[in-house]
Design a protein around this motif. Structure first.
Motif, PDB file in Angstrom:
ATOM      1  N   ILE A  11       1.008  -1.263  -0.101  1.00 39.71           N
ATOM      2  CA  ILE A  11      -0.059   0.103   0.087  1.00 39.71           C
ATOM      3  C   ILE A  11       1.122   1.396  -0.092  1.00 39.71           C
ATOM      4  N   ALA A  12       2.041   1.135   0.677  1.00 36.50           N
ATOM      5  CA  ALA A  12       2.839   2.419   0.755  1.00 36.50           C
ATOM      6  C   ALA A  12       3.803   2.750  -0.615  1.00 36.50           C
ATOM      7  N   ASN A  13       3.745   1.624  -1.399  1.00 40.67           N
ATOM      8  CA  ASN A  13       4.441   1.931  -2.386  1.00 40.67           C
ATOM      9  C   ASN A  13       4.187   3.157  -3.662  1.00 40.67           C
ATOM     10  N   PRO A  14       3.079   3.421  -3.691  1.00 38.59           N
ATOM     11  CA  PRO A  14       2.839   4.591  -4.543  1.00 38.59           C
ATOM     12  C   PRO A  14       3.288   5.793  -3.850  1.00 38.59           C
ATOM     13  N   VAL A  15       3.074   5.970  -2.515  1.00 39.06           N
ATOM     14  CA  VAL A  15       3.644   7.128  -1.600  1.00 39.06           C
ATOM     15  C   VAL A  15       5.049   7.138  -1.786  1.00 39.06           C
ATOM     16  N   LEU A  16       5.706   5.964  -1.700  1.00 33.37           N
ATOM     17  CA  LEU A  16       7.192   6.242  -1.559  1.00 33.37           C
ATOM     18  C   LEU A  16       8.011   6.456  -3.058  1.00 33.37           C
ATOM     19  N   SER A  17       7.007   5.971  -4.160  1.00 35.82           N
ATOM     20  CA  SER A  17       7.422   6.325  -5.395  1.00 35.82           C
ATOM     21  C   SER A  17       7.062   7.951  -5.752  1.00 35.82           C
ATOM     22  N   LEU A  18       5.895   8.413  -5.323  1.00 34.38           N
ATOM     23  CA  LEU A  18       5.736   9.724  -5.247  1.00 34.38           C
ATOM     24  C   LEU A  18       7.028  10.681  -4.438  1.00 34.38           C
ATOM     25  N   LEU A  19       7.261  10.118  -3.332  1.00 37.78           N
ATOM     26  CA  LEU A  19       8.354  10.772  -2.434  1.00 37.78           C
ATOM     27  C   LEU A  19       9.779  10.614  -3.209  1.00 37.78           C
ATOM     28  N   GLU A  20      10.027   9.696  -3.995  1.00 35.80           N
ATOM     29  CA  GLU A  20      11.199   9.460  -4.826  1.00 35.80           C
ATOM     30  C   GLU A  20      11.288  10.465  -6.005  1.00 35.80           C
ATOM     31  N   ASP A  21      10.144  10.479  -6.578  1.00 33.50           N
ATOM     32  CA  ASP A  21       9.882  11.188  -7.848  1.00 33.50           C
ATOM     33  C   ASP A  21      10.475  12.815  -7.324  1.00 33.50           C
ATOM     34  N   LEU A  22       9.804  13.335  -6.078  1.00 34.08           N
ATOM     35  CA  LEU A  22       9.916  14.644  -5.819  1.00 34.08           C
ATOM     36  C   LEU A  22      11.357  14.957  -5.362  1.00 34.08           C
ATOM     37  N   GLY A  23      12.107  13.825  -4.728  1.00 29.97           N
ATOM     38  CA  GLY A  23      13.391  14.153  -4.310  1.00 29.97           C
ATOM     39  C   GLY A  23      14.045  14.130  -5.666  1.00 29.97           C
ATOM     40  N   ALA A  24      14.091  13.515  -6.628  1.00 22.49           N
ATOM     41  CA  ALA A  24      14.478  13.482  -7.787  1.00 22.49           C
ATOM     42  C   ALA A  24      14.360  14.918  -8.397  1.00 22.49           C
ATOM     43  N   LEU A  25      13.299  15.307  -8.569  1.00 22.58           N
ATOM     44  CA  LEU A  25      13.022  16.887  -9.012  1.00 22.58           C
ATOM     45  C   LEU A  25      13.687  17.623  -8.135  1.00 22.58           C
ATOM     46  N   ALA A  26      13.571  17.688  -6.813  1.00 22.57           N
ATOM     47  CA  ALA A  26      14.404  18.453  -6.140  1.00 22.57           C
ATOM     48  C   ALA A  26      15.754  18.751  -6.398  1.00 22.57           C
ATOM     49  N   ILE A  27      16.278  17.676  -6.502  1.00 21.04           N
ATOM     50  CA  ILE A  27      17.736  17.409  -6.917  1.00 21.04           C
ATOM     51  C   ILE A  27      18.193  18.150  -8.255  1.00 21.04           C
ATOM     52  N   ALA A  28      17.284  17.787  -9.124  1.00 25.15           N
ATOM     53  CA  ALA A  28      17.507  18.345 -10.517  1.00 25.15           C
ATOM     54  C   ALA A  28      17.379  19.840 -10.868  1.00 25.15           C
ATOM     55  N   LEU A  29      16.268  20.381  -9.888  1.00 29.80           N
ATOM     56  CA  LEU A  29      16.307  21.796  -9.799  1.00 29.80           C
ATOM     57  C   LEU A  29      17.205  22.341  -9.084  1.00 29.80           C
ATOM     58  N   ALA A  30      17.913  21.671  -8.070  1.00 21.53           N
ATOM     59  CA  ALA A  30      19.083  22.294  -7.509  1.00 21.53           C
ATOM     60  C   ALA A  30      20.232  22.265  -8.474  1.00 21.53           C
ATOM     61  N   ALA A  31      20.380  21.180  -9.174  1.00 17.68           N
ATOM     62  CA  ALA A  31      21.609  20.944 -10.099  1.00 17.68           C
ATOM     63  C   ALA A  31      21.332  22.376 -11.264  1.00 17.68           C
ATOM     64  N   ILE A  32      20.198  22.994 -11.525  1.00 17.68           N
ATOM     65  CA  ILE A  32      19.947  23.853 -12.516  1.00 17.68           C
ATOM     66  C   ILE A  32      20.125  25.306 -11.701  1.00 17.68           C
ATOM     67  N   VAL A  33      19.587  25.433 -10.546  1.00 14.37           N
ATOM     68  CA  VAL A  33      19.800  26.870  -9.973  1.00 14.37           C
ATOM     69  C   VAL A  33      20.827  27.015  -9.196  1.00 14.37           C
ATOM     70  N   ALA A  34      21.603  25.981  -8.723  1.00 12.78           N
ATOM     71  CA  ALA A  34      22.798  26.324  -7.909  1.00 12.78           C
ATOM     72  C   ALA A  34      23.985  27.014  -8.743  1.00 12.78           C
ATOM     73  N   PRO A  35      24.230  26.750  -9.990  1.00 14.53           N
ATOM     74  CA  PRO A  35      25.197  27.550 -10.823  1.00 14.53           C
ATOM     75  C   PRO A  35      24.550  28.953 -10.916  1.00 14.53           C
ATOM     76  N   LEU A  36      23.536  29.125 -11.422  1.00 12.61           N
ATOM     77  CA  LEU A  36      22.871  30.436 -11.360  1.00 12.61           C
ATOM     78  C   LEU A  36      23.124  31.344 -10.070  1.00 12.61           C
ATOM     79  N   ILE A  37      22.932  30.574  -9.140  1.00  8.50           N
ATOM     80  CA  ILE A  37      23.137  31.517  -7.882  1.00  8.50           C
ATOM     81  C   ILE A  37      24.491  31.781  -7.841  1.00  8.50           C
TER      82      ILE A  37
END
Length: 95
Positions: free
Chosen positions: A32-58
């Protein structure tokens, strides 16, 4: 090369954590928890990708601000030096 190794270590660490957590969560919740874990994994991946884009700009913005601050400081120092020279020349002039 260093960045590739760092990226590989980060990806492997995330994968190892996910590979360890997923079977435990599946066993404890019956899947039952697998969809929630998948969503959290996707959000974590998005956060890391955005950080990789934004950090050099900052970083680039901070470098530009540093150069601007240095330029303003040099201009103010030059202006102060010129004022002091002008004040000395007025004092040194005979009446």
């Amino acid at each position: 090369a260093v960045l590739l190794v760092a990226g590989a270590l980060t990806a492997e660490g995330i994968h190892a954590g996910r590979a360890t957590l997923r079977p435990v969560a599946t066993t404890l919740t019956g899947g039952i928890a697998n969809p929630v874990l998948s969503l959290l994994e996707d959000l974590g991946a998005l956060a890391i990708a955005l950080a990789a884009i934004v950090a050099p700009l900052i970083a680039a913005t901070l470098v530009l601000l540093l150069f601007l601050a240095i330029g303003v400081s040099l201009a103010l120092a030059r202006r102060l030096r010129d004022r002091r020279r002008a004040a000395r020349s007025v004092k040194a002039a005979p009446p």
